[in-house]
Design an enzyme around this catalytic site. Structure first.
Site, PDB file in Angstrom:
ATOM      1  N   SER A  86       0.804  -1.222   0.000  1.00 14.25           N
ATOM      2  CA  SER A  86       0.000   0.000   0.000  1.00 14.25           C
ATOM      3  C   SER A  86       0.836   1.269   0.000  1.00 14.25           C
ATOM      4  O   SER A  86       0.284   2.363   0.037  1.00 14.25           O
ATOM      5  CB  SER A  86      -0.956   0.008   1.189  1.00 14.25           C
ATOM      6  OG  SER A  86      -0.246  -0.044   2.399  1.00 14.25           O
ATOM      7  N   LYS A 139      -7.316   3.040   6.935  1.00 18.81           N
ATOM      8  CA  LYS A 139      -6.293   3.992   6.509  1.00 18.81           C
ATOM      9  C   LYS A 139      -6.849   5.417   6.511  1.00 18.81           C
ATOM     10  O   LYS A 139      -6.181   6.355   6.955  1.00 18.81           O
ATOM     11  CB  LYS A 139      -5.782   3.613   5.122  1.00 18.81           C
ATOM     12  CG  LYS A 139      -4.906   2.361   5.130  1.00 18.81           C
ATOM     13  CD  LYS A 139      -4.506   1.963   3.726  1.00 18.81           C
ATOM     14  CE  LYS A 139      -3.479   0.879   3.712  1.00 18.81           C
ATOM     15  NZ  LYS A 139      -3.947  -0.447   3.977  1.00 18.81           N
TER      16      LYS A 139
END
Length: 187
Positions: free
Chosen positions: A71, A114
């Protein structure tokens, strides 16, 4: 949690150093990020052989906390672009997404977590993969979405102008992904 990516360039010759308790997947992301940046070097205003004249170092600080997962590719690209062009990245923008060698931004897991971490940290503007839009709309509370400006990016040429608004970029958009070839059957 949020993580920072630091970059440094030093006189040297073609090495990439990675530090910060990175797992194999993040190391691969860093290598892919460098290849992606190298492929766009001229569009970024870099000399064609810039990589032959320097060593690069990417560091993800957080002490001894192990970090892994696909990510951080776009963040690593941004760190490299920043250090190579001597242009600071916007400090008020967070980003997530994996990057392909051709510059496509791939979706990541845990998009709600996130975005919530960025919100807790006080970040008001975030770049996420376009392919995470559905998960973001389904999972992230509407009140949080209203408090944040969320950019959806499918390609690197959509990410970099947000992170580097003052940098004149001529990034070549990647070609659309080719359709999968039909299955071959042997009889």
């Amino acid at each position: 949690d949020t993580h920072f990516v630091e970059a440094a360039k030093l006189r040297g010759g073609k090495s990439l150093t990675l530090t910060g308790q990175l797992g194999d997947v993040m190391k691969e992301s860093a290598t892919a990020a460098l290849t992606c940046v190298r492929s766009q070097g001229l569009a970024l205003g870099l000399e064609g052989d810039f990589y032959r004249k320097m060593d690069l170092h990417l560091h993800v600080p957080e002490g001894s906390t192990p970090k892994d997962g696909p990510s951080a590719g776009v963040t690593m690209v941004a760190a490299l672009v920043s250090i190579l062009t001597d242009t600071p990245a916007r400090a008020d923008v967070a980003m997530t997404g994996e990057i392909t060698l051709s510059g496509h931004v791939l979706p990541v897991g845990g998009i709600k977590e996130k975005l919530l971490a960025a919100h807790r940290y006080g970040i008001k503007e975030v770049v996420i993969p376009k392919l995470n839009e559905k998960a973001m709309l389904e999972d992230l509370p509407a009140e949080i979405r209203k408090e944040m400006k969320i950019h959806l990016a499918a390609t690197l040429d959509e990410v970099l102008p947000i992170v580097f608004p003052a940098l004149s970029l001529k990034i070549v958009p990647p070609q659309p992904k080719a359709p999968k070839p039909p299955e071959m059957r042997v009889q």
